[in-house]
Every structure is written in C-alpha cells, then in structure tokens.
Design a protein around this motif. Structure first.
Motif, PDB file in Angstrom:
ATOM      1  N   LYS A 276      62.169 148.648  61.811  1.00 45.18           N
ATOM      2  CA  LYS A 276      62.377 148.131  60.460  1.00 45.18           C
ATOM      3  C   LYS A 276      62.950 149.227  59.579  1.00 45.18           C
ATOM      4  O   LYS A 276      62.713 150.416  59.817  1.00 45.18           O
ATOM      5  CB  LYS A 276      61.047 147.623  59.860  1.00 45.18           C
ATOM      6  CG  LYS A 276      60.489 146.392  60.573  1.00 45.18           C
ATOM      7  CD  LYS A 276      59.310 145.782  59.831  1.00 45.18           C
ATOM      8  CE  LYS A 276      58.805 144.526  60.551  1.00 45.18           C
ATOM      9  NZ  LYS A 276      57.712 143.859  59.808  1.00 45.18           N
ATOM     10  N   GLU A 282      63.978 143.842  59.704  1.00 47.35           N
ATOM     11  CA  GLU A 282      64.104 144.221  61.112  1.00 47.35           C
ATOM     12  C   GLU A 282      65.517 144.700  61.414  1.00 47.35           C
ATOM     13  O   GLU A 282      66.507 144.136  60.920  1.00 47.35           O
ATOM     14  CB  GLU A 282      63.725 143.043  62.015  1.00 47.35           C
ATOM     15  CG  GLU A 282      62.256 142.656  61.879  1.00 47.35           C
ATOM     16  CD  GLU A 282      61.674 142.051  63.153  1.00 47.35           C
ATOM     17  OE1 GLU A 282      62.369 142.035  64.185  1.00 47.35           O
ATOM     18  OE2 GLU A 282      60.521 141.609  63.093  1.00 47.35           O
ATOM     19  N   ARG A 296      52.609 146.577  67.386  1.00 48.61           N
ATOM     20  CA  ARG A 296      51.433 145.732  67.177  1.00 48.61           C
ATOM     21  C   ARG A 296      50.911 145.239  68.527  1.00 48.61           C
ATOM     22  O   ARG A 296      51.632 145.232  69.531  1.00 48.61           O
ATOM     23  CB  ARG A 296      51.734 144.563  66.241  1.00 48.61           C
ATOM     24  CG  ARG A 296      52.567 143.450  66.818  1.00 48.61           C
ATOM     25  CD  ARG A 296      52.749 142.319  65.801  1.00 48.61           C
ATOM     26  NE  ARG A 296      53.678 141.310  66.327  1.00 48.61           N
ATOM     27  CZ  ARG A 296      54.163 140.300  65.624  1.00 48.61           C
ATOM     28  NH1 ARG A 296      53.825 140.163  64.350  1.00 48.61           N
ATOM     29  NH2 ARG A 296      54.998 139.434  66.168  1.00 48.61           N
ATOM     30  N   ASN A 315      52.979 143.065  56.549  1.00 48.83           N
ATOM     31  CA  ASN A 315      52.717 141.617  56.448  1.00 48.83           C
ATOM     32  C   ASN A 315      52.806 140.902  57.791  1.00 48.83           C
ATOM     33  O   ASN A 315      52.239 139.825  57.967  1.00 48.83           O
ATOM     34  CB  ASN A 315      53.694 140.966  55.457  1.00 48.83           C
ATOM     35  CG  ASN A 315      53.443 141.430  54.039  1.00 48.83           C
ATOM     36  OD1 ASN A 315      52.334 141.849  53.701  1.00 48.83           O
ATOM     37  ND2 ASN A 315      54.472 141.385  53.196  1.00 48.83           N
ATOM     38  N   ASP A 316      53.532 141.501  58.749  1.00 50.72           N
ATOM     39  CA  ASP A 316      53.664 140.902  60.075  1.00 50.72           C
ATOM     40  C   ASP A 316      52.633 141.447  61.058  1.00 50.72           C
ATOM     41  O   ASP A 316      52.678 141.131  62.261  1.00 50.72           O
ATOM     42  CB  ASP A 316      55.075 141.140  60.628  1.00 50.72           C
ATOM     43  CG  ASP A 316      56.151 140.506  59.754  1.00 50.72           C
ATOM     44  OD1 ASP A 316      55.950 139.356  59.328  1.00 50.72           O
ATOM     45  OD2 ASP A 316      57.175 141.182  59.489  1.00 50.72           O
TER      46      ASP A 316
END
Length: 408
Positions: A276, A282, A296, A315-316
C-alpha cells in the motif's frame, strides 16, 4: 541477554514476570538487575545440585532438584484457546521494547503453518538445529514445529563459532538448520579452512537479514545444500515468507533462478501480503512498484501488549511491517528499504536514532548522524558521523568511548 540492563528491567516489570528461569551463563546479569524487578517471586537456575552456584539471587532454586521433588501427575488444558501462551518483546526505532502476546490458538495455528512442506516440512526423520535463539519469536517457530513433527531437536549452547556449529552438525546428524547469515559465514569459513565436508546437512533456512547471492552459491555449488531464505517478524509469530521456487522457476538454469532466490519469497498458506502507499491504496504486484509491506492472517499480531502504540491494524486488518517492498507476478516479495530508521547487524536491530541521540550529548558535538555501512561478517554496521562545535578538535577515541556502556 544482549539488551541493555535498563531494557531488561523494563521488560520484566512490564510483563509482570513472577518466575525467571536462568542459564548459568546469565546468573551474574540477573543478580545485577533483579533488585529493580519487584514482581519476581522465584528464580530457577537451569542446572543440577553439583553445579548450583553460590548466588545472591533471592529464592534461587535448582531446576533438577525441582523436578525430583515434583509429582508425576500433571493436569494440562481446560483453558480457553485464546489464553496467553507466550510473550516476546521487539525493539523498534525509539522508546521501550513492545510486547507481542501470542495466544495458544495463534501458536497452534502457526505450528500447523510451519508443518507445510514449503515451510519447515519437518518429518520424524529430520534432525533440526535451530541456531536462531528462542528469544527470536520461539526460534522462528521451530521450538513448536520441530516437536510437532516428531523431529529430533539439537540445541546449541553459548558457542556460535564455525567450529562449534560444525561439530554439532556432524556429531548429531543434523539434516536441517536455521540461523542468520553471520552464523553461516563463520561456519563456511571454518569448513573451507579445514577442507571439511557436510555428511548429513541437506537444507538451511537463513533469515534475520537479506541473504547475499554469494552465500546461496557457496552452499549450493560447494556442498549441494539447498538454501531457503525466510522473512518474518516478532509480530508475525514469525513466519512471513520463504523463497521456495515453483516448478516453472525451478525449470530455469540455476543462474537464472538466482533472481528469485535472493528475494525474501512467497507467503505460506495462512499468511497474506499486500503493498500500500501512504494513502492506504493498494499498489500493483509487478515486481517494480514499491509500497509499504502489509501482512495479515491468524498468526499476525492484532495489538501490542497493554495497548502500547495504539491501533496497529488498518481498516482491512493488515499490519504495517515498517518495510518497503515489491511483490512480483509470481508472488515473490523483496524488501527494498525500511521505513524504520534502523540498522540490521548480525540479525539484530540497531537504532541509528538512539546512537545519534547519545553521541550528540557529548559537549564537543554539534550534529551527529548514524548510517548503516555494508560489513562482510555482520551484514551492516553503524558508522557515526559527527560535526564538531566551532573551535573543537577531533579525538576519535574520545567519541567512541563516550558511547561505551550507553548502548547495548
């Protein structure tokens, strides 16, 4: 044990440690800092009655004697899988180390992750030597992944020189080992000097800092040993990526494969990577475009212990590694820079900011900057650049001496 006493005291107090198990080597270190650690109730010295030292440690107990006195019955389990299991501290660029608390669930999932063929790929026939210390995120997961597969584990002692490592590899029949580049360079120097060969070693995992092409070639060309490069962090439990080549790349001549072998690799099942920009958008995975490396998965930290540092996921649900990287069309990630201003030396982080702040405290110094310089053994070493105040003359040793005892 490599940290500065103040940092050790901070970690013990921050974690609220009640019992400390200590190797004989570190008894003097613990004696010096324990008066500053009020939560510690007991100290267990990892030895037997014959070699139990006369120590001023309060409530010091002998490990082997404790085992003799303990009962055979043990009750294990019966707690929630999200119960705390392990707490590792990681050093950043500034401030105190931050704690990463692993749950039993997370460690168990990470263990399953390491059992994939493309990660440790361990079997009951494997003999594993983790030279990487257990304070580096449970020895890169080998502390759990090895026993889970039924592999034999060989634990090294205080000696990490080429001669000692070679002796362990040969006498114990080690087939797979893991360490930072510095350890392997020392081992290869010893093997070359003595004209030795490896009789059982088949694979080595190298991480902690970027692996030079010369090291990969030295193992492959000289001894037929496969090098797998790995990347991870305390916050990723730590497995993040491994440089396992897919069939279409393995079909290429070895020289052409090197373009991918020197990259940090692809994530295993259970770990997800993305790039990002600073606006949170992205970036393309084309092998050319740089971006902040985000990760993640179920084994990635969601927060630091006691909420230090605030919210760490976007947020993701991605964690910002602090590294700048590219990802190519084969999914291979390569770290190109660090957003953190730190120097990587022998697999350890050195904060340039910390040294600068101390150096500029010298009465003769007006400005100070620390940069990482390439080093044949340690990968990087810090170089201190200083600008003196008007009218002052330089004494190099005076400024190096000023740092003595102030940095780890």
């Amino acid at each position: 044990p490599r940290l500065f006493p103040e940092q050790l005291i901070y970690i013990i107090n921050h974690a609220g440690d009640r019992i400390i198990f200590v190797d004989l080597t570190f008894v003097p270190l613990l004696e010096a800092i324990l008066p500053h650690c009020p939560t510690v109730e007991r100290v267990v010295v990892m030895t037997d009655q014959l070699t139990m030292p006369a120590t001023k440690l309060p409530r010091a107990e002998c490990y082997e004697q404790l085992l003799v006195e303990a009962g055979e019955d043990v009750t294990w389990g019966g707690f929630d899988e999200k119960t705390a299991c392990g707490l590792c501290y990681t050093s950043g660029t500034t401030g105190n180390p931050k704690g990463v608390l692993y749950s039993h669930r997370s460690n168990f999932i990470h263990t399953l992750l390491t059992l994939q063929t493309a990660v440790l790929g361990a079997t009951p026939k494997e003999v594993i030597l983790p030279v990487v210390p257990m304070f580096h995120a449970n020895a890169w997961g080998i502390a759990f992944g090895g026993p889970a597969a039924g592999s034999k584990l060989v634990m090294p002692g205080a000696r990490m020189d080429g001669e000692a490592i070679y002796e362990l590899l040969e006498t114990e029949g080690v087939t797979f080992s893991a360490a930072v580049p510095t350890v392997w360079q020392g081992l290869l120097a010893h093997v070359r000097e003595k004209g030795l060969q490896f009789s059982t070693l088949k694979r080595v995992l190298i991480g902690g800092s970027a692996v030079p092409e010369s090291l990969i070639r030295a193992f492959h060309d000289g001894y037929g040993i496969e090098v797998v490069q790995g990347w991870g962090m305390t916050e990723t439990s730590p497995i993040g990526t491994l440089s396992n080549l897919p069939p279409e790349l393995l079909e290429l001549p070895y020289d052409e494969q090197m373009k991918w072998r020197i990259k940090q690799g692809v994530p295993p099942l259970g770990v997800e990577l993305t790039l990002k920009n600073y606006a949170g958008q992205e970036m393309p995975h084309d092998g050319q475009t740089y971006g902040r490396l985000m990760v993640r998965g179920p084994t990635i930290a969601g927060a630091y212990f006691k909420g230090e540092g605030g919210e760490i996921l976007d947020n993701d649900g991605f964690f910002d590694t602090g590294d700048v990287a590219t990802i190519d069309t084969h999914g291979f990630m390569q770290i190109t820079d660090r957003a953190k201003d730190v120097i990587k030396s022998g697999g350890e982080w050195i904060s340039s900011i910390e040294i600068e702040n101390i150096a500029v405290g010298h009465p003769k110094v007006e400005l100070a900057a620390v940069i990482g310089a390439a080093h044949p053994k340690w990968d990087e070493r810090p170089v201190l650049i200083i600008k003196l105040k008007p009218g002052e003359t330089l004494d190099k040793q005076e400024h190096l001496g000023f740092l003595q005892g102030k940095i780890a």
